[in-house]
Scaffold this motif. Structure first.
Motif, PDB file in Angstrom:
ATOM      1  N   GLY A 109       0.856  -1.185   0.000  1.00 39.30           N
ATOM      2  CA  GLY A 109       0.000   0.000   0.000  1.00 39.30           C
ATOM      3  C   GLY A 109       0.887   1.228   0.000  1.00 39.30           C
ATOM      4  O   GLY A 109       2.032   1.166  -0.464  1.00 39.30           O
ATOM      5  N   TYR A 110       0.388   2.320   0.534  1.00 36.18           N
ATOM      6  CA  TYR A 110       1.202   3.528   0.560  1.00 36.18           C
ATOM      7  C   TYR A 110       0.835   4.414   1.737  1.00 36.18           C
ATOM      8  O   TYR A 110      -0.263   4.324   2.295  1.00 36.18           O
ATOM      9  N   TYR A 161      13.262  -1.690  15.505  1.00 42.68           N
ATOM     10  CA  TYR A 161      11.815  -1.887  15.474  1.00 42.68           C
ATOM     11  C   TYR A 161      11.402  -1.990  14.007  1.00 42.68           C
ATOM     12  O   TYR A 161      12.018  -2.734  13.239  1.00 42.68           O
ATOM     13  N   SER A 162      10.408  -1.272  13.558  1.00 42.37           N
ATOM     14  CA  SER A 162       9.868  -1.452  12.212  1.00 42.37           C
ATOM     15  C   SER A 162      10.840  -1.038  11.107  1.00 42.37           C
ATOM     16  O   SER A 162      10.670  -1.443   9.952  1.00 42.37           O
ATOM     17  N   LYS A 163      11.872  -0.249  11.428  1.00 40.52           N
ATOM     18  CA  LYS A 163      12.878   0.071  10.415  1.00 40.52           C
ATOM     19  C   LYS A 163      13.553  -1.196   9.911  1.00 40.52           C
ATOM     20  O   LYS A 163      13.928  -1.282   8.739  1.00 40.52           O
ATOM     21  N   ASN A 164      13.704  -2.187  10.779  1.00 44.38           N
ATOM     22  CA  ASN A 164      14.333  -3.438  10.374  1.00 44.38           C
ATOM     23  C   ASN A 164      13.545  -4.116   9.257  1.00 44.38           C
ATOM     24  O   ASN A 164      14.110  -4.842   8.438  1.00 44.38           O
ATOM     25  N   ILE A 165      12.237  -3.857   9.215  1.00 49.12           N
ATOM     26  CA  ILE A 165      11.374  -4.442   8.195  1.00 49.12           C
ATOM     27  C   ILE A 165      11.293  -3.548   6.963  1.00 49.12           C
ATOM     28  O   ILE A 165      11.570  -3.970   5.842  1.00 49.12           O
ATOM     29  N   PHE A 166      10.937  -2.275   7.168  1.00 38.89           N
ATOM     30  CA  PHE A 166      10.646  -1.400   6.025  1.00 38.89           C
ATOM     31  C   PHE A 166      11.890  -0.899   5.302  1.00 38.89           C
ATOM     32  O   PHE A 166      11.807  -0.455   4.154  1.00 38.89           O
ATOM     33  N   VAL A 167      13.035  -0.945   5.959  1.00 34.20           N
ATOM     34  CA  VAL A 167      14.298  -0.634   5.289  1.00 34.20           C
ATOM     35  C   VAL A 167      15.119  -1.905   5.114  1.00 34.20           C
ATOM     36  O   VAL A 167      15.566  -2.227   4.022  1.00 34.20           O
ATOM     37  N   GLY A 168      15.304  -2.660   6.190  1.00 32.77           N
ATOM     38  CA  GLY A 168      16.129  -3.863   6.123  1.00 32.77           C
ATOM     39  C   GLY A 168      15.636  -4.888   5.134  1.00 32.77           C
ATOM     40  O   GLY A 168      16.426  -5.557   4.467  1.00 32.77           O
ATOM     41  N   THR A 169      14.294  -5.040   5.013  1.00 32.79           N
ATOM     42  CA  THR A 169      13.731  -5.958   4.013  1.00 32.79           C
ATOM     43  C   THR A 169      12.849  -5.181   3.028  1.00 32.79           C
ATOM     44  O   THR A 169      11.972  -5.744   2.393  1.00 32.79           O
ATOM     45  N   TYR A 204       3.321   4.542  10.940  1.00 33.54           N
ATOM     46  CA  TYR A 204       2.105   4.512  10.120  1.00 33.54           C
ATOM     47  C   TYR A 204       2.059   3.222   9.305  1.00 33.54           C
ATOM     48  O   TYR A 204       1.026   2.538   9.236  1.00 33.54           O
ATOM     49  N   ALA A 205       3.184   2.892   8.682  1.00 32.56           N
ATOM     50  CA  ALA A 205       3.240   1.679   7.861  1.00 32.56           C
ATOM     51  C   ALA A 205       3.042   0.425   8.711  1.00 32.56           C
ATOM     52  O   ALA A 205       2.345  -0.517   8.301  1.00 32.56           O
ATOM     53  N   GLN A 206       3.631   0.397   9.880  1.00 36.37           N
ATOM     54  CA  GLN A 206       3.475  -0.739  10.786  1.00 36.37           C
ATOM     55  C   GLN A 206       2.003  -0.927  11.165  1.00 36.37           C
ATOM     56  O   GLN A 206       1.454  -2.030  11.104  1.00 36.37           O
TER      57      GLN A 206
END
Length: 423
Positions: A109-110, A161-169, A204-206
């Motif tokens: 999504g966005y 935290y969520s950076k590991n997902i939205f940037v790391g992956t 927000y994305a999380q």
């Protein structure tokens, strides 16, 4: 799930305590058949995540299929030497998945433009696609464990935290635009801050695309290092934001050094097996800049630096435009020079001092030449020569007075903290 928190601020968490914590976590998921662990890569070698990943694999590897996907983001894949140091012989190499940020993601999504505008105070009014590695959603995993360190960070304020997902992956647009949003808002307003602009974006994305949709659990560590020994002081496990908040509180206490006055000269050491490019080596710039005096000098002892970017694309962008100051890079950005490559613009802004102090990279000439370093806007020194004066084996963290009376402030592991003067 029942969230698990443990703090041992003084002596650190013992091996037995860590084992108990991980067993208490895994006991809440008794029927798992397929597990994905997402640790950082070796550029986060102080995170304790390698040890935690090994322990989890040893606890459940005989009853469940366990894959490990290092959260590379745009970084280069881990070498065999790095995997050996981080995962030992415990993790089979055929269970390690390489995340390709350009090809392996799906769009969830966005984040609407009006949300990005509100977060950035009107400075970045663009929508941002939310992308993650497709395996998080279609890999058939019963449990996904994101393991990482909370520590001051130049983009998101407090890492993980969520950076590991939205940037790391994550994928191209989220990585690019979140970094640019942060850079435009100002790095020094984010460093060491829990609720930074980029963090609000990832929150927000999380909330909209991850919570309740995949079986994701965060394991957040807080560490320090002394005499080359990493000590685990905090481990906070759960699916909510609360573990991150607890980790932030401890990391802000243990990993931020409040220096009493600004230093005219700061010397920082970039450990060669950890930091091989200016892309990650510039942590020496980010984490010390808030204690350097106007007109001062930062010397980065960088014996392992051999490239600018972690991939060919970002390396070429750095060589082309250089660390030439916020105004120049923003002018190029507005002219469309960084279309699809905004992370490069963000990096070049954050690696510039805008004339406030100078940066000298001391490299080994056979790995990175004077011409290359000076070509991107930094000063250069020969590591083999300058390390005779500023010997990392002899300097101690903090203030040092050399035999001829010169005073410097020395930082041995810039990636592990933030040094700032509270003025």
């Amino acid at each position: 799930m029942k969230e698990l928190y443990l703090t041992e601020e003084k002596n650190g968490i013992s091996d037995a305590q860590l084992d108990e914590m991980l067993r208490n976590l895994l006991n809440q998921w008794p029927d798992i058949h397929k597990v994905l662990i997402i640790p950082p890569d070796y550029t986060r070698c102080y995170s304790y995540a390698g040890i935690i990943t090994q322990k989890i694999y040893q606890m459940i590897g005989d009853k469940a299929h366990v894959d490990v996907m290092p959260a590379l983001g745009t970084h280069m894949p881990m070498s065999e030497e790095e995997m050996q140091k981080f995962f030992g012989d415990v993790i089979p190499r055929d269970r390690i998945i390489v995340h390709h940020w350009q090809t392996d993601t799906i769009r969830l999504g966005y984040v609407p433009a009006e949300v990005c505008s509100e977060i950035s105070g009107g400075l970045f009014p663009e929508k941002i696609d939310v992308e993650v590695n497709h395996l998080l959603f279609d890999g058939g995993y019963d449990l996904i464990l994101s393991v990482g360190q909370v520590v001051p960070h130049e983009v998101v304020g407090m890492a993980n935290y969520s950076k590991n997902i939205f940037v790391g992956t994550g994928g191209r647009e989220m990585i690019n635009k979140s970094h640019m949003l942060s850079a435009i808002c100002g790095m020094e307003q984010a460093l060491g801050v829990m609720n930074s602009p980029a963090r609000k974006l990832y929150d927000y994305a999380q909330q909209h695309f991850i919570d309740g949709k995949i079986p994701l659990v965060y394991l957040q560590t807080v560490t320090t290092s002394e005499n080359d020994a990493v000590k685990l002081h905090g481990l906070y496990i759960g699916q909510s934001r609360k573990p991150f908040e607890h980790a932030c509180e401890l990391a802000q206490k243990l990993n931020i050094v409040h220096v009493e006055r600004r230093a005219a000269k700061v010397v920082a050491y970039l450990e060669p097996t950890e930091l091989k490019t200016t892309w990650v080596g510039n942590k020496g710039v980010y984490r010390t800049r808030m204690m350097i005096a106007d007109g001062g000098e930062l010397i980065l002892l960088a014996p392992g630096i051999r490239a600018f970017g972690e991939n060919e694309e970002m390396d070429a962008m750095t060589r082309k435009y250089g660390y030439t100051g916020t105004k120049h890079i923003l002018d190029l950005y507005r002219q469309g020079a960084f279309e699809g490559k905004l992370m490069s613009a963000a990096h070049l802004i954050q690696g510039s001092t805008d004339g406030r102090f100078t940066i000298t990279y001391a490299t080994r000439p056979d790995l990175m030449s004077r011409e290359e370093i000076e070509g991107v806007g930094y000063q250069w020194a020969d590591y083999n020569e300058i390390s005779k004066r500023y010997d990392p084996e002899k300097l101690k963290d903090g203030w040092n007075v050399l035999p001829d009376g010169e005073e410097i402030y020395y930082v041995s592991t810039p990636a592990l903290g933030l040094w700032k003067v509270d003025d």
